[in-house]
Design an enzyme around this catalytic site. Structure first.
Site, short mmCIF file in Angstrom:
data_model
loop_
_atom_site.label_atom_id
_atom_site.label_comp_id
_atom_site.label_asym_id
_atom_site.label_seq_id
_atom_site.Cartn_x
_atom_site.Cartn_y
_atom_site.Cartn_z
N VAL A 214 77.54 64.30 -50.97
CA VAL A 214 78.94 64.77 -50.99
C VAL A 214 79.51 64.66 -52.41
O VAL A 214 79.13 63.76 -53.16
CB VAL A 214 79.76 63.90 -49.99
CG1 VAL A 214 81.24 64.19 -50.07
CG2 VAL A 214 79.24 64.12 -48.57
N ALA A 215 80.41 65.57 -52.77
CA ALA A 215 81.05 65.59 -54.11
C ALA A 215 80.00 65.54 -55.21
O ALA A 215 80.09 64.76 -56.15
CB ALA A 215 82.06 64.44 -54.26
N ALA A 216 78.99 66.39 -55.07
CA ALA A 216 77.81 66.30 -55.92
C ALA A 216 77.57 67.52 -56.80
O ALA A 216 76.69 67.52 -57.65
CB ALA A 216 76.58 66.08 -55.04
N GLY A 217 78.33 68.61 -56.57
CA GLY A 217 78.07 69.85 -57.31
C GLY A 217 77.06 70.73 -56.63
O GLY A 217 76.53 71.69 -57.20
N LEU A 218 76.79 70.43 -55.34
CA LEU A 218 75.77 71.16 -54.59
C LEU A 218 76.37 72.02 -53.48
O LEU A 218 75.65 72.60 -52.67
CB LEU A 218 74.76 70.17 -53.98
CG LEU A 218 73.97 69.34 -55.01
CD1 LEU A 218 73.18 68.23 -54.32
CD2 LEU A 218 73.03 70.24 -55.81
N LYS B 156 73.34 74.57 -52.84
CA LYS B 156 73.10 75.54 -53.93
C LYS B 156 73.02 74.80 -55.25
O LYS B 156 73.56 73.68 -55.40
CB LYS B 156 74.20 76.61 -53.99
CG LYS B 156 75.62 76.11 -54.34
CD LYS B 156 75.95 76.07 -55.82
CE LYS B 156 77.30 75.44 -56.08
NZ LYS B 156 77.55 74.74 -57.25
N GLY C 100 77.90 71.28 -50.74
CA GLY C 100 77.62 70.84 -49.36
C GLY C 100 78.74 71.19 -48.40
O GLY C 100 78.49 71.79 -47.34
N ASP D 121 83.43 78.68 -53.43
CA ASP D 121 81.98 78.75 -53.26
C ASP D 121 81.56 79.18 -51.86
O ASP D 121 80.37 79.41 -51.61
CB ASP D 121 81.34 77.38 -53.53
CG ASP D 121 81.27 77.05 -55.02
OD1 ASP D 121 81.39 77.98 -55.84
OD2 ASP D 121 81.07 75.86 -55.35
N SER E 84 81.15 73.40 -48.77
CA SER E 84 81.30 74.86 -48.71
C SER E 84 80.22 75.47 -47.82
O SER E 84 80.46 76.42 -47.07
CB SER E 84 81.19 75.48 -50.10
OG SER E 84 82.19 74.96 -50.93
N SER E 85 79.01 74.92 -47.91
CA SER E 85 77.90 75.45 -47.11
C SER E 85 78.10 75.12 -45.63
O SER E 85 77.79 75.94 -44.76
CB SER E 85 76.58 74.89 -47.63
OG SER E 85 75.51 75.63 -47.10
O1 C5P Z 1 88.13 76.99 -54.61
P1 C5P Z 1 88.05 75.50 -54.48
O2 C5P Z 1 89.10 74.95 -53.54
O3 C5P Z 1 86.69 75.03 -54.12
O4 C5P Z 1 88.37 74.91 -55.89
C1 C5P Z 1 88.66 73.56 -56.09
C2 C5P Z 1 89.38 73.39 -57.41
O5 C5P Z 1 88.51 73.66 -58.50
C3 C5P Z 1 90.56 74.33 -57.62
O6 C5P Z 1 91.72 73.79 -57.07
C4 C5P Z 1 90.62 74.41 -59.13
O7 C5P Z 1 91.25 73.25 -59.65
C5 C5P Z 1 89.17 74.34 -59.54
N1 C5P Z 1 88.57 75.68 -59.72
C6 C5P Z 1 88.94 76.44 -60.81
N2 C5P Z 1 88.39 77.68 -60.99
C7 C5P Z 1 87.48 78.16 -60.12
C8 C5P Z 1 87.09 77.40 -58.99
C9 C5P Z 1 87.66 76.15 -58.83
O8 C5P Z 1 89.77 76.01 -61.64
N3 C5P Z 1 86.95 79.37 -60.32
#
Ligand code: C5P
Length: 295
Positions: free
Chosen positions: A98-102, A13, A104, A139, A106-107
């Site tokens: 990986v760890a790219a903001g895309l 995404k 991956g 995500d 989560s998908s």
């Molecule tokens: O939900 P997820 O585990 O992917 O989020 C990873 C980290 O990103 C969270 O532990 C939090 O530090 C941060 N986050 C946040 N607010 C969001 C989504 C993520 O602060 N809405």
């Protein structure tokens, strides 16, 4: 239909907008994001295991093969919640950086939820799968549905949108991994001075207005990641100088994308970027909801 093996596409995404409204007492942030899937995808193959075990292999050796992996976590959650006797072997063909903001990881988790729903004959709706997905990551619910959506809350509340104006998307990822908690941790919500106009983006999508969509791109995490990783700025500048119609960092980065309507510009931008970074992808937006099961 009883399957013994199933393959599910797990598309990446991008964020067309990412706004943060407040820090929440639970440590998460209250967000407003417009997200859309693109046709850069991992593939998750699921093979039934009669011995009840959950195992995982990935084409990329650095990806964890245990509970740290979101797809593995998805399988474990589904097995526990619905007391499934059978197990599964997961194989992830990794194409999304990986760890790219895309999104991956989560998908991959979302594809695993969709696939296991079939493989284990659970008969759950997408809304039920999305709810389980929220336990894995913010995500994941969006990735269960795919397509284009407005995500609110901590990202898990999804309102579906129509397809944006068709265009090319050029993704470029500098050779760094970004930690989402670090980026959110460095954000000072009271000091945000670049809130995107989410309403205007919704209007741009509803009317399939490409230039309004480009004008409405915005991500409040961009300045945080730019200050941590100056290469991201260089990629943005290169895209703009090569004629991109719109440029933005996706999620917490470091991937930057360019939106382009004319194909001739795609080649120019691609070639300029390839001299600079290895991970460059030319893709299309998938538009409306997908969730394709391959076999
Ligand atoms: O939900 P997820 O585990 O992917 O989020 C990873 C980290 O990103 C969270 O532990 C939090 O530090 C941060 N986050 C946040 N607010 C969001 C989504 C993520 O602060 N809405």
């Amino acid at each position: 239909m009883n399957y013994v093996r199933i393959s599910v596409k797990a598309p990446a995404k991008i964020n067309l907008t990412l706004d943060v409204l407040a820090k929440r007492p639970d440590g998460y942030h209250e967000v407003e994001m417009v997200m859309t899937t693109v046709d850069l995808a991992d593939r998750v193959d699921m093979t039934l295991r009669e011995d009840g075990e959950i195992t995982l292999d990935c084409s990329a050796s650095f990806v964890p093969d245990d509970i740290r992996n979101h797809a593995y976590k998805a399988a474990t959650l589904m097995k526990e919640k619905f007391q499934v006797r059978q197990g599964v072997h997961l194989y992830i063909d990794k194409q999304i950086p990986v760890a790219a903001g895309l999104a991956g990881g989560s998908s991959d988790a979302a594809a695993t939820l969709r696939g296991l729903n079939q493989l284990w004959n659970l008969g759950l709706t997408k809304d039920e799968l999305a709810k389980i997905g929220a336990e894995i990551g913010s995500d994941v619910p969006f990735c269960v549905y795919g397509g284009t959506a407005l995500a609110t809350g901590r990202g898990e509340q999804i309102a579906h949108l129509g397809a944006p104006a068709p265009c090319w998307v050029i993704l470029a990822k500098p050779p760094i991994g970004v930690s989402t908690p670090d980026v959110y941790g460095n954000l000072r919500v009271a000091q945000i001075d670049n809130h995107p106009d989410t309403k205007q983006m919704l209007q741009a999508i509803a009317t399939q207005d490409f230039s309004l969509m480009c004008q409405s791109l915005g991500n409040v995490l961009e300045n945080v990641t730019l200050s941590l990783h100056p290469q991201v700025r260089q990629i943005k500048d290169l895209m703009i100088a090569s004629g991109a119609d719109g440029v933005l960092m996706s999620g917490s980065g470091p991937t930057v994308f360019a939106l382009v309507q004319k194909e001739a510009k795609v080649h120019r931008i691609y070639n300029a970027l390839r001299g600079f970074v290895k991970d460059v992808f030319v893709v299309r937006m998938l538009g409306a909801q997908d969730g394709e099961i391959l076999a």
